[in-house]
Design a protein around this motif. Structure first.
Motif, short mmCIF file in Angstrom:
data_model
loop_
_atom_site.label_atom_id
_atom_site.label_comp_id
_atom_site.label_asym_id
_atom_site.label_seq_id
_atom_site.Cartn_x
_atom_site.Cartn_y
_atom_site.Cartn_z
N LEU A 196 0.81 -1.21 0.00
CA LEU A 196 0.00 0.00 0.00
C LEU A 196 0.85 1.27 0.00
O LEU A 196 0.50 2.24 -0.68
N SER A 197 1.95 1.29 0.74
CA SER A 197 2.75 2.52 0.80
C SER A 197 3.29 2.89 -0.58
O SER A 197 3.32 4.07 -0.95
N ASP A 198 3.70 1.88 -1.37
CA ASP A 198 4.21 2.14 -2.72
C ASP A 198 3.08 2.61 -3.64
O ASP A 198 3.25 3.53 -4.44
N VAL A 199 1.93 1.96 -3.54
CA VAL A 199 0.79 2.33 -4.38
C VAL A 199 0.32 3.74 -4.04
O VAL A 199 0.01 4.54 -4.92
N ALA A 200 0.29 4.07 -2.74
CA ALA A 200 -0.15 5.40 -2.31
C ALA A 200 0.79 6.47 -2.84
O ALA A 200 0.35 7.53 -3.32
N ALA A 201 2.10 6.22 -2.76
CA ALA A 201 3.07 7.19 -3.28
C ALA A 201 2.91 7.37 -4.79
O ALA A 201 2.98 8.49 -5.31
N ASP A 202 2.68 6.26 -5.50
CA ASP A 202 2.50 6.34 -6.96
C ASP A 202 1.20 7.06 -7.31
O ASP A 202 1.16 7.86 -8.26
N ALA A 203 0.16 6.81 -6.54
CA ALA A 203 -1.13 7.49 -6.78
C ALA A 203 -0.99 8.99 -6.54
O ALA A 203 -1.54 9.81 -7.29
N PHE A 204 -0.24 9.36 -5.51
CA PHE A 204 -0.01 10.77 -5.21
C PHE A 204 0.75 11.45 -6.35
O PHE A 204 0.40 12.56 -6.78
N GLU A 205 1.78 10.78 -6.86
CA GLU A 205 2.55 11.34 -7.98
C GLU A 205 1.67 11.58 -9.19
O GLU A 205 1.79 12.59 -9.87
N SER A 206 0.76 10.65 -9.47
CA SER A 206 -0.08 10.77 -10.65
C SER A 206 -1.12 11.88 -10.51
O SER A 206 -1.64 12.37 -11.51
N ARG A 207 -1.42 12.29 -9.28
CA ARG A 207 -2.45 13.30 -9.04
C ARG A 207 -1.88 14.69 -8.76
O ARG A 207 -2.63 15.65 -8.66
N LYS A 208 -0.57 14.81 -8.67
CA LYS A 208 0.04 16.08 -8.28
C LYS A 208 -0.40 17.24 -9.15
O LYS A 208 -0.60 18.35 -8.66
N ALA A 209 -0.52 17.00 -10.45
CA ALA A 209 -0.87 18.09 -11.36
C ALA A 209 -2.26 18.66 -11.06
O ALA A 209 -2.55 19.80 -11.39
N GLU A 210 -3.12 17.87 -10.40
CA GLU A 210 -4.47 18.33 -10.08
C GLU A 210 -4.52 19.10 -8.77
O GLU A 210 -5.53 19.73 -8.46
N LEU A 211 -3.43 19.04 -8.00
CA LEU A 211 -3.44 19.61 -6.65
C LEU A 211 -2.78 20.98 -6.62
O LEU A 211 -1.95 21.31 -7.46
N LYS A 212 -3.16 21.78 -5.64
CA LYS A 212 -2.56 23.10 -5.49
C LYS A 212 -1.06 22.97 -5.27
O LYS A 212 -0.62 22.20 -4.44
N GLY A 213 -0.30 23.76 -6.04
CA GLY A 213 1.15 23.74 -5.86
C GLY A 213 1.75 22.38 -6.02
O GLY A 213 2.74 22.04 -5.40
N ASP A 214 1.15 21.55 -6.90
CA ASP A 214 1.60 20.17 -7.11
C ASP A 214 1.64 19.37 -5.81
O ASP A 214 2.46 18.46 -5.64
N GLY A 215 0.75 19.72 -4.88
CA GLY A 215 0.64 18.94 -3.65
C GLY A 215 1.76 19.17 -2.67
O GLY A 215 1.93 18.39 -1.73
N LYS A 216 2.55 20.25 -2.86
CA LYS A 216 3.71 20.47 -1.99
C LYS A 216 3.32 20.71 -0.54
O LYS A 216 4.09 20.43 0.37
N ALA A 217 2.13 21.26 -0.34
CA ALA A 217 1.70 21.52 1.03
C ALA A 217 1.44 20.23 1.80
O ALA A 217 1.42 20.21 3.02
N GLY A 218 1.25 19.12 1.08
CA GLY A 218 1.10 17.82 1.72
C GLY A 218 -0.26 17.48 2.25
O GLY A 218 -0.44 16.45 2.89
N ARG A 219 -1.27 18.33 2.02
CA ARG A 219 -2.57 18.09 2.62
C ARG A 219 -3.26 16.87 2.03
O ARG A 219 -4.03 16.22 2.72
N TRP A 220 -3.04 16.61 0.75
CA TRP A 220 -3.69 15.45 0.14
C TRP A 220 -3.14 14.16 0.76
O TRP A 220 -3.87 13.24 1.06
N PHE A 221 -1.84 14.10 0.91
CA PHE A 221 -1.20 12.86 1.35
C PHE A 221 -1.20 12.68 2.86
O PHE A 221 -1.13 11.55 3.35
N SER A 222 -1.29 13.77 3.62
CA SER A 222 -1.13 13.66 5.07
C SER A 222 -2.14 12.75 5.77
O SER A 222 -1.76 12.04 6.71
N PRO A 223 -3.43 12.71 5.38
CA PRO A 223 -4.34 11.77 6.06
C PRO A 223 -3.89 10.32 5.90
O PRO A 223 -4.03 9.52 6.84
N LEU A 224 -3.35 9.99 4.74
CA LEU A 224 -2.82 8.63 4.54
C LEU A 224 -1.57 8.42 5.38
O LEU A 224 -1.42 7.40 6.06
N GLU A 225 -0.69 9.39 5.32
CA GLU A 225 0.60 9.28 6.00
C GLU A 225 0.45 9.18 7.51
O GLU A 225 1.22 8.46 8.18
#
Length: 396
Positions: free
Chosen positions: A99-128
Motif C-alpha cells: 500500500l505505501s508504494d501504491v499510495a506514493a504512486d497514486a499521489f505522484e499521478s495526481r500532483k498536477a491536479e493539486l494546489k502547488g503540485d501537492g507540496k503543502a502535503g494536505r492530500w497525502f497527510s491523512p494517509l501518511e
C-alpha cells in the motif's frame, strides 16, 4: 548489411527539419518547431513496426543506438520489441504491490491536479498519519474491509473529518492499484464504512469573529511584524490563507492582485485567475510588508519560504481566541449580507465563490471587479473604524 552510424552527435542540433537516417532502421526525426525524437523501424513477423525510442536531447545519439541494438536483438529472437517493452512496464508496475508504494504512486499521478503540485502535503497527510503506519506494508491485494475498519476505528468518531478524508484517499489508492492491474477489492472502503457506521461527530465550521468585532482586532495588529501585516491583508481582501501566504510581487500590478487559478480552491471549474481589488488601506499594508519581503514574497518565514499555515492561527491562540484566520471570510460575508445591499452574485464574488453553472459563466464573463472594489473599500472603512453606521451598497 545497411550502413550504420551515419549521424554524429555534433551535427544533430544543426540538422534541418525532416527524417535523417542513422542506419539499420534508426531515424532522427526533426520537427519544424526544433524538437526531435528517435524512431526505430523494424520488421517483426513480416509486419513493419515503428518504435519510439525517446525525445532528443533527453535521449542522446549514443542512448538511441544502444536502445536500437537491444530492440534489434529481440527481433532476431523473433520477439516484438514494442510488446516486450509494454510487458516490462507492466511487470514494473506490478512490483508496486504494498500500500505505501501504491499510495506514493497514486499521489505522484495526481500532483498536477493539486494546489502547488501537492507540496503543502494536505492530500497525502491523512494517509501518511492514519493509514500507512498500520497498513503501509500490507499488499493491496490482501486489504479488506476489516483491516480498514480496525485502522480507522480509533478516529472515526473523534476526528470525523480527518477519518473521512483518509477513507476517501484510500479509495483512490485502491482504484489506482486496480488500474495498475493488481487484484484488489474496490468495494473494500465502502464495506468498511458500513462496518464503522454513521459518524456521531459532526464537522464544525471554523469559528469566525462577528463582523462588528473585527475593527477592534484589526487595530490590535499594530506592531508591523510579518504576522500582523499578513492578518491585516487577509482581513482586508477576504482571500484564503494559501494565496495570502504566497502573495508575490509578480502578482501585484497597480491596484489589482491577481491570484493564480491554481492557488484557488475549487479551481477545477475556473477558467481564469482571480483578480482581487486592492483598496488604499490594503495598498498601505502591502507597502509596509515590502520591508520584510524576500525573493519577491511579501510574507517570508524566518528561515526559508513563506510563513506557515499555522503562524496566524497561533497568534490568535496565544491571545486565547477561539476564532481562526479563515473565519474572517465569514465575517466579511456576514457584513455583506447584513450591512449592505450587495447582490448575491457580487457578494459571493468578493470571496471568489462561483454561483452559477459552467454554461452561465461561459456567457457572463464579468468578475464584478469594480463593484467589488466599492464594497471592499467600504469594508476597509468599517475595519479601520472610520464609520460606525451600517453601509448600504446602493448601485452595486
Amino acid at each position: 548489411m545497411p550502413a550504420m552510424n551515419r549521424l554524429s552527435a555534433r551535427a544533430l542540433p544543426s540538422l534541418p527539419p525532416g527524417k535523417h537516417a542513422d542506419g539499420a532502421g534508426l531515424w532522427f526525426v526533426k520537427r519544424e518547431d526544433g524538437g526531435a525524437q528517435w524512431v526505430l523501424r523494424v520488421t517483426v513477423h513480416g509486419r513493419r513496426r515503428e518504435m519510439g525510442l525517446g525525445a532528443y536531447p533527453a535521449v542522446s545519439l549514443a542512448d538511441a543506438r544502444r536502445k536500437a541494438d537491444e530492440a534489434r536483438a529481440q527481433v532476431r529472437e523473433n520477439l516484438d520489441p514494442i510488446k516486450e517493452r509494454e510487458r516490462a512496464r507492466r511487470e514494473a508496475s506490478s512490483k508496486l504491490h504494498i500500500l505505501s508504494d501504491v499510495a506514493a504512486d497514486a499521489f505522484e499521478s495526481r500532483k498536477a491536479e493539486l494546489k502547488g503540485d501537492g507540496k503543502a502535503g494536505r492530500w497525502f497527510s491523512p494517509l501518511e498519519l492514519h493509514i500507512l503506519p498500520k497498513l503501509g506494508k500490507v499488499p493491496v491485494s490482501d486489504l479488506d474491509q476489516k483491516d480498514i475498519r480496525d485502522c480507522l476505528a480509533p478516529i472515526w468518531h473523534t476526528k470525523a473529518d480527518t477519518a473521512r478524508k483518509a477513507m476517501n484517499r484510500l479509495a483512490i489508492c485502491m482504484k489506482h492499484a486496480a488500474a495498475l492491474g493488481l487484484d484488489v477489492d474496490l468495494q473494500a472502503t465502502d464495506k468498511a464504512r458500513a462496518l464503522l457506521g454513521k459518524q456521531r461527530h459532526e464537522v464544525e465550521n471554523i469559528p469566525a469573529m462577528h463582523w462588528q468585532d473585527v475593527p477592534g482586532f484589526y487595530e490590535s495588529l499594530s506592531d508591523g511584524t510579518v504576522t500582523h501585516l499578513a492578518l491585516r491583508l487577509l482581513i482586508l481582501t477576504g482571500v484564503r490563507s494559501l494565496p495570502l501566504r504566497f502573495v508575490h510581487e509578480s502578482q501585484l500590478e497597480g491596484e489589482i492582485w491577481t491570484v493564480p487559478r491554481e492557488a484557488m480552491k475549487g479551481r477545477k471549474g475556473m477558467t481564469s485567475d482571480f483578480r482581487v481589488p486592492l483598496v488604499p488601506e490594503a495598498m498601505a499594508v502591502i507597502e509596509e510588508a515590502r520591508r520584510h519581503s524576500r525573493d519577491g514574497y511579501l510574507f517570508p518565514s524566518i528561515r526559508k519560504g513563506v510563513i506557515s499555515d499555522a503562524t496566524m492561527s497561533r497568534l490568535m491562540e496565544r491571545r486565547g481566541m477561539v476564532e481562526r484566520p479563515h473565519g474572517f471570510r465569514s465575517s466579511l460575508r456576514d457584513w455583506l449580507a447584513e450591512a449592505t445591499d450587495a447582490p448575491h452574485e457580487v457578494a459571493e464574488a468578493c470571496l471568489g465563490h462561483r454561483t452559477d453553472g459552467a454554461v452561465v459563466r461561459a456567457y457572463r464573463r464579468t468578475d464584478f471587479l469594480e463593484q467589488r472594489r466599492v464594497l471592499m473599500g467600504r469594508w476597509a472603512k468599517h475595519v479601520t473604524g472610520q464609520s460606525g453606521v451600517l453601509l448600504k451598497a446602493v448601485g452595486v
